[in-house]
Design an enzyme around this catalytic site. Structure first.
Site, PDB file in Angstrom:
ATOM      1  N   LYS A 183       0.871  -1.381   0.012  1.00 34.77           N
ATOM      2  CA  LYS A 183       0.058   0.053  -0.074  1.00 34.77           C
ATOM      3  C   LYS A 183       0.893   1.076   0.051  1.00 34.77           C
ATOM      4  CE  LYS A 183      -0.529   0.172   5.053  1.00 34.77           C
ATOM      5  NZ  LYS A 183      -1.440   0.206   6.149  1.00 34.77           N
ATOM      6  N   TYR A 197      15.345  31.372   3.377  1.00 26.46           N
ATOM      7  CA  TYR A 197      14.193  32.169   3.982  1.00 26.46           C
ATOM      8  C   TYR A 197      14.486  32.135   5.461  1.00 26.46           C
ATOM      9  CZ  TYR A 197      11.432  31.133  -0.225  1.00 26.46           C
ATOM     10  OH  TYR A 197      11.239  31.082  -1.397  1.00 26.46           O
TER      11      TYR A 197
END
Length: 413
Positions: free
Chosen positions: A43, A305
């Site tokens: 999955k 940043y």
């Protein structure tokens, strides 16, 4: 520049076919062979490893079952593995019953509406009684999926009532019984797994109602390699005349080192008499990028940043084209590192959406085009998904699954 860039952005994940097959066949299958079979869990895009690459390899190596989350994932696996049994581990939703029946996907069921959707879809196709197999999940303590054994609990189904849905004209057949353990990565040689008692009680009710399931499955990687629950599950399956199956996930992809025994972490090199050697699981995925830019900054210059990194010396910086949109967690800002030329290069400043800056001042000779390792091994050093998980406050499962679809997966030997 004497390097090649295979894609527009030089960032990629290598998936080792050899390591995947070794983990499955030589480790997990060998450990489980005395007790039962395996249902490899693929999955979430095979835990981020590319299900279309991994699922066929596992089937070719002898896997008869594969576990996925939903019908959409099941259809993807079915397209690559036309003969495998595919288990829909999280039930079904509206519109999925038709797809499950048409593509021979086997749903896990525990809600009355699961039965409604499947019966309606099967009867519209004129299917015969007991012609479509389903697996009933029992909630033995996870409180997530499954029917409770004890009737009358608020918000839960009654197992006896669901069992009554089988038989008569119903096209559904109870082929399997399953549960999910809440302490998935913990081995306990002294403590008692109370969930096994709940599973045994549910199995008694199922047998008393006249059902004879073919499959009983519970337990993940930990149960396969070293869990004392293996013997109890094997005895339970034998009593019911069922075949036992385990559902390994993380160990398929090479991670087993954070399993604990009685609350004490198991080291990968530790050997216990009842477990055998836990060594030998190899991480299947390596995440890499190339240096796309270099620059030198002076003391006092800031990086990234919010200016969270300030150079204290003349500093050499390398730019990597991988950021949090690729799944490289922003929490690694100013904390994590990558490998370049076999050495550690610390992350300098914030991890951006598409790029990460690393300090290569102490890594001599770095050039544009050099290969950096985000997860994997380079020289004598390595970075694992657990290393990143420790720095970001999560688990290896999430680190691997978070690698985004825009990072190409490349099959290697």
């Amino acid at each position: 520049m004497d390097f090649e860039i295979a894609a527009a952005r030089p960032v990629w994940a290598e998936i080792s076919r050899r390591k995947l097959i070794k983990n499955f066949h030589k480790k997990l299958r060998a450990a489980a062979s005395a007790y039962g079979q395996l249902l490899p869990v693929v999955k979430a895009n095979a835990y981020g490893h590319d299900v279309l690459l991994c699922a066929p390899l596992l089937v070719n190596a002898g896997a008869h079952w594969l576990g996925v989350t939903s019908a959409a994932e099941g259809l993807q696996v079915r397209s690559a593995c036309p003969t495998a049994r595919v288990l829909l581990m999280s039930g079904i939703w509206e519109g999925e019953a038709e797809e499950a029946i048409e593509n021979s996907l086997t749903p896990v069921v525990w809600e009355a509406y699961h039965f409604d959707l499947l019966e309606e879809a099967a009867l519209r196709r004129g299917m015969a009684p007991a012609s479509f197999p389903v697996h009933v999940e029992v909630d033995t303590g996870m409180s997530r999926q499954g029917v409770r054994v004890v009737p009358g609990a608020a918000g839960t189904n009654d197992l006896a009532a669901l069992l009554a849905r089988f038989g008569g004209r119903s096209p559904l057949r109870l082929e399997g019984v399953t549960t999910h353990f809440s302490q998935a990565e913990i081995l306990s040689s002294a403590g008692q797994n109370l969930q096994l008692q709940g599973l045994a009680a549910a199995l008694d009710l199922i047998l008393a109602a006249g059902h004879r399931p073919m499959w009983l499955h519970a337990g993940n990687s930990a149960t396969v390699v070293a869990g004392p629950d293996r013997e109890k599950l094997a005895a339970m399956a034998a009593r019911a005349g069922a075949l036992l199956m385990f559902r390994p996930g993380l160990a398929l992809y090479g991670y087993l080192d954070r399993i604990s025994r009685d609350g004490v972490p198991l080291g990968d090199s530790e050997i216990f008499p009842e477990t055998g050697n836990l060594q030998g699981f190899e991480p299947v995925l390596e995440w890499k990028a190339r240096v796309t830019s270099l620059r030198t900054i002076q003391p006092g210059d800031t990086v990234g940043y919010d200016n969270t990194f300030t150079a204290r010396r003349t500093t050499r910086l390398a730019l990597l084209p991988a950021g949090y949109a690729d799944g490289f967690n922003r929490a690694l800002s100013n904390r994590g590192h990558v490998l370049l030329r076999g050495e550690r290069a610390s992350i300098a400043g914030r991890v951006s959406m598409d790029q990460t800056i690393v300090d290569v001042t102490d890594v001599p000779g770095v050039l544009i085009g050099d290969e950096a390792v985000l997860i994997g091994r380079q020289g004598s050093r390595s970075i694992s998904a657990w290393d990143i998980a420790d720095l970001t406050g999560t688990i290896a499962w999430e680190v691997l699954c978070a690698i985004s679809a825009r990072v190409p997966r490349v099959a290697v030997q």
